[in-house]
Design an enzyme around this catalytic site. Structure first.
Site, PDB file in Angstrom:
ATOM      1  N   GLY A  45      81.514  30.947  87.104  1.00  0.00           N
ATOM      2  CA  GLY A  45      81.603  30.277  85.807  1.00  0.00           C
ATOM      3  C   GLY A  45      80.411  29.355  85.586  1.00  0.00           C
ATOM      4  O   GLY A  45      79.899  29.223  84.465  1.00  0.00           O
ATOM      5  N   HIS A 145      75.587  35.546 103.758  1.00  0.00           N
ATOM      6  CA  HIS A 145      76.272  34.389 103.200  1.00  0.00           C
ATOM      7  C   HIS A 145      77.418  33.958 104.097  1.00  0.00           C
ATOM      8  O   HIS A 145      77.507  32.820 104.524  1.00  0.00           O
ATOM      9  CB  HIS A 145      76.787  34.697 101.790  1.00  0.00           C
ATOM     10  CG  HIS A 145      77.301  33.477 101.087  1.00  0.00           C
ATOM     11  ND1 HIS A 145      78.564  32.978 101.303  1.00  0.00           N
ATOM     12  CD2 HIS A 145      76.704  32.655 100.198  1.00  0.00           C
ATOM     13  CE1 HIS A 145      78.720  31.887 100.554  1.00  0.00           C
ATOM     14  NE2 HIS A 145      77.609  31.673  99.878  1.00  0.00           N
TER      15      HIS A 145
HETATM   16 CO    CO Z   1      77.278  29.957  98.800  1.00  0.00          CO
END
Ligand code: CO
Length: 261
Positions: A45, A145
């Protein structure tokens, strides 16, 4: 029958990275699925708002994109994430898709890039052709990640698959989970390497790659490896820049499309 593929990415506000990685995946998807509409959604978002406010660029969220497809009369839809693993972003996407099941004749969600041992083998082959060449004394370090969920096992699985393909110089760590940089460092010391090429194992080379990997701050991987005595070189390109990797996302979408009737 009206059919659509919704390509869902976390998103990036770096316009060059958006074009070279996310849009490139979408373009390949359109080329592989003639007759299908290809749409874009971002799960972040914050990035959706930033693109709207800064650039006037509207990107839908997955629920917005799915509602619009349903309203426009699409009967079959494949949602293909560009996520690397079955982490929290992927779980969020599955729960966002669920309420739309009844609004399509068929709705399927494709697997992320690394979804099991077979995907890791395929990804290793795709990566082997685009990684920096092996050099004596140099490790190629990939920064993934990582996710708080249990899916991080795909990182060592991918690393093993690369080693079996003759890329024993590749080491994989993650920013937000284990294995982390400490494990990578231990491995580098063990193999006696003196230099490291750092690359993101992420679809887009965005903030994590620019800051946590290649940044000048004392905590970046570049700084910590340099402080540990390694010669460090960074390559800031996302996985989406590799046609071989984009082909895997297209293949995952095709697998999902096969489940529709
Ligand atoms: Co991150």
């Amino acid at each position: 029958m009206k059919q659509a593929i919704l390509v869902v990415s976390f998103g990036t506000a770096h316009r060059d990275a958006l074009d070279k990685n996310i849009a490139a995946i979408e373009r390949d998807m359109a080329a592989s699925f003639p007759g299908w509409a290809v749409r874009r959604a971002f799960t972040s978002g914050r990035i959706v708002r930033k693109l709207q406010e800064r650039d006037g660029l509207t990107v839908e969220t997955p629920p917005e994109a799915l509602s619009r497809l349903a309203e426009e009369g699409f009967e079959q839809a494949v949602i293909q994430p560009t996520h690397v693993l079955r982490g929290e972003e992927y779980e969020k996407l599955l729960s966002q898709a669920e309420p739309f099941r009844g609004r399509f004749r068929g709705l399927a969600v494709g697997r992320p890039l690394l979804s099991g041992a077979g995907d890791c083998e395929a990804a290793a082959e795709a990566l082997a052709g685009v990684l920096p060449e092996s050099k004596p004394g140099q490790a190629v370090v990939l920064m993934g990640h990582g996710s708080p969920s249990g899916s991080n096992a795909v990182y060592p699985t991918l690393e093993d698959a690369l080693h079996r393909l003759g890329r024993a110089d590749v080491r994989i760590g993650t920013v937000e989970a284990r294995p982390g940089l400490d494990e990578v460092l231990a491995g580098l010391r063990e193999s006696g390497d003196s230099s490291a090429a750092l690359l993101p194992l992420m679809v887009v080379a965005g903030d994590h790659a620019k800051n946590d990997m290649a940044g000048e701050g004392p905590d970046s991987w570049k700084s910590r490896l340099t402080a540990a005595g390694f010669q460090v070189r960074c390559e800031l390109r996302g996985l989406g820049e590799a046609a071989s990797v984009r082909a895997l996302f297209t293949a995952h979408a095709a697998d999902a499309a096969e489940t529709l009737d």
